[in-house]
Design an enzyme around this catalytic site. Structure first.
Site, PDB file in Angstrom:
ATOM      1  CD  GLN A  11      -3.163   0.586   2.130  1.00 18.99           C
ATOM      2  OE1 GLN A  11      -3.196  -0.544   2.636  1.00 18.99           O
ATOM      3  NE2 GLN A  11      -4.080   1.488   2.381  1.00 18.99           N
ATOM      4  CB  SER A  90       2.073  -3.752   4.054  1.00 27.02           C
ATOM      5  OG  SER A  90       0.885  -3.485   4.767  1.00 27.02           O
ATOM      6  CG  LEU A  91      -1.413  -4.574  -0.079  1.00 33.07           C
ATOM      7  CD1 LEU A  91      -1.831  -5.419  -1.268  1.00 33.07           C
ATOM      8  CD2 LEU A  91      -2.143  -3.248  -0.124  1.00 33.07           C
ATOM      9  NE  ARG A 115      -3.221  -7.287   5.394  1.00 26.10           N
ATOM     10  CZ  ARG A 115      -2.520  -6.185   5.164  1.00 26.10           C
ATOM     11  NH1 ARG A 115      -2.951  -5.323   4.244  1.00 26.10           N
ATOM     12  NH2 ARG A 115      -1.418  -5.916   5.837  1.00 26.10           N
ATOM     13  CG  HIS A 200       2.002  -2.533   9.343  1.00 25.96           C
ATOM     14  ND1 HIS A 200       1.810  -3.895   9.264  1.00 25.96           N
ATOM     15  CD2 HIS A 200       1.877  -2.048   8.086  1.00 25.96           C
ATOM     16  CE1 HIS A 200       1.594  -4.219   8.000  1.00 25.96           C
ATOM     17  NE2 HIS A 200       1.615  -3.125   7.272  1.00 25.96           N
ATOM     18  CD  GLN A 251       1.329  -7.973   7.075  1.00 24.05           C
ATOM     19  OE1 GLN A 251       0.192  -7.539   7.208  1.00 24.05           O
ATOM     20  NE2 GLN A 251       1.894  -8.168   5.898  1.00 24.05           N
TER      21      GLN A 251
END
Length: 312
Positions: A11, A90-91, A115, A200, A251
């Protein structure tokens, strides 16, 4: 040549028009977008013609970037370019796991849609922002974040350890405003990150709980077919199914250990890193973290052709 790693973009890398040329030229990429549109109608049009504002909304960003990541990786694979290991930022980690066979393409895409919604809900409940702090060591940024929180009465935490001199901090607007001044005084730079929440960080704990429920059911992660390095630990995903689920769920609300991930990949023999997906952020982080390696971006048809010519 040593081992090859695919790095799946995350992202913040989204941009209008992403992957339109690859989808038009590569059947394997088009198949990914066809799948995405069957699950979430309009995904391909958002990627190819969505506005910057539209793509910045978390519930749109995550499925769109996932689709672009997986489409480009699938196109490379169709031409005989396959990695020895993978990781995603991340994603992008969900795309990496999907590419490695832990989820089918459909289930991986559905999961990243959930998500995105979970993280958007958490961001709405706990408004926050993110800053990329550059030109300062991670330990210095940790100290400045603590000072900014104390000065402002807000909250902020270092959450993405991207390279030796780039650390992303997430938190409340007032704390990050205080951080901006402290970073400038320390001769660093604080740059706004194009995301819509304090990802996060502890503000994403509700998203972690929601993901844990999903991963314990129909989105259970199978053992991947090749090593997938986890943001949470910087090491390959564990063999235990329960531990795999725990690693991915946590995560969302814990720091991304990207510097450690790259170092561990290098130690394992990786010397060629191919960033799949929009942008070239991860390519830059590799170059700023490791020496004696090759880092290549692959986000359009011209770059894809070049990577195939070099690595197939």
């Amino acid at each position: 040549m040593g081992k090859v790693a695919f790095l799946f973009a995350g992202q913040g890398a989204q941009k209008p028009g992403m992957c339109a040329d690859v989808a038009a030229a590569e059947p394997a990429a088009k198949a990914v977008f066809d799948m995405a549109d069957s699950v979430r109608p309009g995904t391909s049009s958002q990627c190819f013609s969505g506005t910057k504002e539209e793509l910045t909304a978390t519930q749109n960003t995550q499925p769109c970037v996932f689709a672009v990541d997986l489409a480009i990786a699938s196109a490379l694979k169709s031409h005989g370019v396959t990695p020895d290991v993978v990781a995603g930022f991340s994603l992008g980690e969900v795309a990496a796991l999907t590419f490695a066979g832990s989820l089918t393409n459909e289930k991986g895409f559905e999961l990243v849609c959930h998500r995105g919604e979970l993280m958007a809900d958490a961001a709405a409940a706990h408004p926050g922002q993110m800053r990329a702090v550059v030109k300062l060591d991670a330990d210095v940024v940790k100290d400045l974040a603590a000072k900014a929180a104390a000065q402002s009465g807000g909250e902020c935490w270092p959450v993405n350890f991207n390279s030796p001199q780039q650390t992303v901090v997430a938190g409340t607007p007032e704390a990050l405003s205080a951080l901006d001044g402290l970073v400038k005084a320390a001769r660093g730079r604080a740059l706004k990150v194009a995301v819509s929440g304090a990802f996060h960080s502890p503000y994403m704990e509700d998203a972690t709980k929601g993901l844990a429920e999903l991963l314990s059911g129909e989105y259970a992660l199978a053992e991947p077919s090749l090593p997938v390095y986890a943001n949470l630990t910087g090491s390959p995903y564990p063999q235990s199914a329960d531990e795999r689920a725990d690693t991915l769920a946590k995560q969302a609300s814990n720091p991304v250990q990207w510097t450690l991930t790259l170092a561990n990949m290098r130690e394992a023999g990786v010397d060629t890193f191919v960033e799949v997906g929009p942008g070239h952020t991860l390519t830059g982080l590799v170059k700023r973290t490791l020496s004696g390696v090759t880092a290549i971006s692959c986000e359009n048809e011209e770059q894809l052709t070049a990577v195939v010519a070099e690595l197939a």
